[in-house]
Design a protein around this motif. Structure first.
Motif, PDB file in Angstrom:
ATOM      1  N   ARG A  49       7.164  12.211 -14.100  1.00  0.00           N
ATOM      2  CA  ARG A  49       8.262  12.180 -13.231  1.00  0.00           C
ATOM      3  C   ARG A  49       7.369  12.322 -11.704  1.00  0.00           C
ATOM      4  O   ARG A  49       8.190  11.538 -10.668  1.00  0.00           O
ATOM      5  CB  ARG A  49       8.935  13.739 -13.167  1.00  0.00           C
ATOM      6  CG  ARG A  49       9.694  13.502 -14.524  1.00  0.00           C
ATOM      7  CD  ARG A  49      11.043  12.654 -14.323  1.00  0.00           C
ATOM      8  NE  ARG A  49      11.755  12.538 -15.704  1.00  0.00           N
ATOM      9  CZ  ARG A  49      11.948  11.531 -16.176  1.00  0.00           C
ATOM     10  NH1 ARG A  49      11.828  10.343 -15.648  1.00  0.00           N
ATOM     11  NH2 ARG A  49      12.842  11.479 -17.221  1.00  0.00           N
ATOM     12  N   GLU A  87      15.207   4.710 -14.535  1.00  0.00           N
ATOM     13  CA  GLU A  87      14.481   6.045 -15.279  1.00  0.00           C
ATOM     14  C   GLU A  87      14.245   5.841 -16.598  1.00  0.00           C
ATOM     15  O   GLU A  87      13.526   6.352 -17.290  1.00  0.00           O
ATOM     16  CB  GLU A  87      15.413   7.190 -14.576  1.00  0.00           C
ATOM     17  CG  GLU A  87      15.342   7.459 -13.224  1.00  0.00           C
ATOM     18  CD  GLU A  87      16.463   6.574 -12.543  1.00  0.00           C
ATOM     19  OE1 GLU A  87      17.172   5.816 -13.107  1.00  0.00           O
ATOM     20  OE2 GLU A  87      16.250   6.667 -11.155  1.00  0.00           O
ATOM     21  N   GLN A  88      15.610   5.484 -17.278  1.00  0.00           N
ATOM     22  CA  GLN A  88      15.641   5.003 -18.837  1.00  0.00           C
ATOM     23  C   GLN A  88      14.456   4.298 -19.109  1.00  0.00           C
ATOM     24  O   GLN A  88      13.859   4.392 -20.234  1.00  0.00           O
ATOM     25  CB  GLN A  88      17.039   4.606 -19.241  1.00  0.00           C
ATOM     26  CG  GLN A  88      18.156   5.763 -19.087  1.00  0.00           C
ATOM     27  CD  GLN A  88      19.433   5.135 -19.612  1.00  0.00           C
ATOM     28  OE1 GLN A  88      19.836   3.996 -19.105  1.00  0.00           O
ATOM     29  NE2 GLN A  88      20.059   5.675 -20.548  1.00  0.00           N
ATOM     30  N   ASP A  91      11.366   6.034 -19.059  1.00  0.00           N
ATOM     31  CA  ASP A  91      11.204   7.078 -20.181  1.00  0.00           C
ATOM     32  C   ASP A  91      10.765   6.194 -21.346  1.00  0.00           C
ATOM     33  O   ASP A  91       9.844   6.781 -22.007  1.00  0.00           O
ATOM     34  CB  ASP A  91      12.289   7.653 -20.279  1.00  0.00           C
ATOM     35  CG  ASP A  91      12.399   8.858 -19.258  1.00  0.00           C
ATOM     36  OD1 ASP A  91      11.572   9.222 -18.601  1.00  0.00           O
ATOM     37  OD2 ASP A  91      13.660   9.464 -19.206  1.00  0.00           O
ATOM     38  N   VAL A 185      14.432   9.050 -26.908  1.00  0.00           N
ATOM     39  CA  VAL A 185      14.201   8.013 -25.894  1.00  0.00           C
ATOM     40  C   VAL A 185      13.860   6.874 -26.674  1.00  0.00           C
ATOM     41  O   VAL A 185      14.189   5.949 -26.489  1.00  0.00           O
ATOM     42  CB  VAL A 185      13.043   8.474 -24.831  1.00  0.00           C
ATOM     43  CG1 VAL A 185      12.855   7.067 -24.170  1.00  0.00           C
ATOM     44  CG2 VAL A 185      13.793   9.445 -23.866  1.00  0.00           C
TER      45      VAL A 185
END
Length: 188
Positions: A49, A87-88, A91, A185
């Motif tokens: 992050r 962001e996905q 991840d 994820v």
């Protein structure tokens, strides 16, 4: 670096350059700042992050510089994002990278302890999806023994994975949730 390259490709700023070059430039810039990693440790954020946020700032800095250099207010492309949010994508790439690294470390650990067959059985069962009944004869062990051997290698994998997640900033108390989130994820 790999998760940040994936993140970069998914942003609307992917036109700024080659992913390898942009990510390398980011690391060169931020790591030249002596307190960059200390600030991360003080932040309480997961490393991924922290890096994603810092990389996002870096991309905006590049965009502003590019616009200044070209003396255009809005003439540079600003392409919309794809179906998956950056962001996905980060991840997912992080999950894939951390699992691949945990597998590598666990395999090395098993090899150092001469548990080659344990590792092979683990991979054939969990990675290839073969039942123990199909694996055991190739290793000249019973089905029950092949199960035990795979569990031994699985312990090495879990230890490597936990250690990597701890390096990312997870605490022992958060570990089960962190692993569950990682699996979600990877399955999405």
């Amino acid at each position: 670096a790999h998760p940040l390259r994936v993140y970069f490709r998914g942003t609307s700023l992917h036109w700024l350059g080659d992913p390898d070059d942009v990510v390398a430039g980011f690391f060169a810039d931020r790591l030249a700042r002596g307190d960059f990693l200390e600030e991360w440790q003080e932040s309480g954020l997961r490393l991924r992050r922290w890096l994603m946020n810092a990389f996002s700032f870096h991309l905006n800095e590049l965009r502003r510089k590019r616009r200044r250099d070209h003396k255009t207010a809005g003439g540079l492309p600003d392409v919309g994002s794809e179906d998956i949010r950056p962001e996905q994508a980060l991840d997912r790439a992080f999950g894939q990278s951390i699992v691949a690294e945990a597998l590598r470390l666990a395999q090395e650990d098993c090899a150092a302890k001469e548990l080659h067959a344990h590792w092979a059985i683990f991979m054939r069962h969990f990675y290839d999806g073969l039942p123990y009944e199909a694996i055991a004869p190739a290793f000249e062990v019973s089905v029950a023994r092949s199960h035990v051997m795979a569990r031994t290698a699985a312990r090495h994998f879990r230890t490597a994975l936990r250690n990597l997640l701890l390096c990312d900033g997870a605490t022992e108390r958060e570990m089960e949730d962190e692993i569950r989130g990682l699996l979600e994820v990877l399955e999405s």
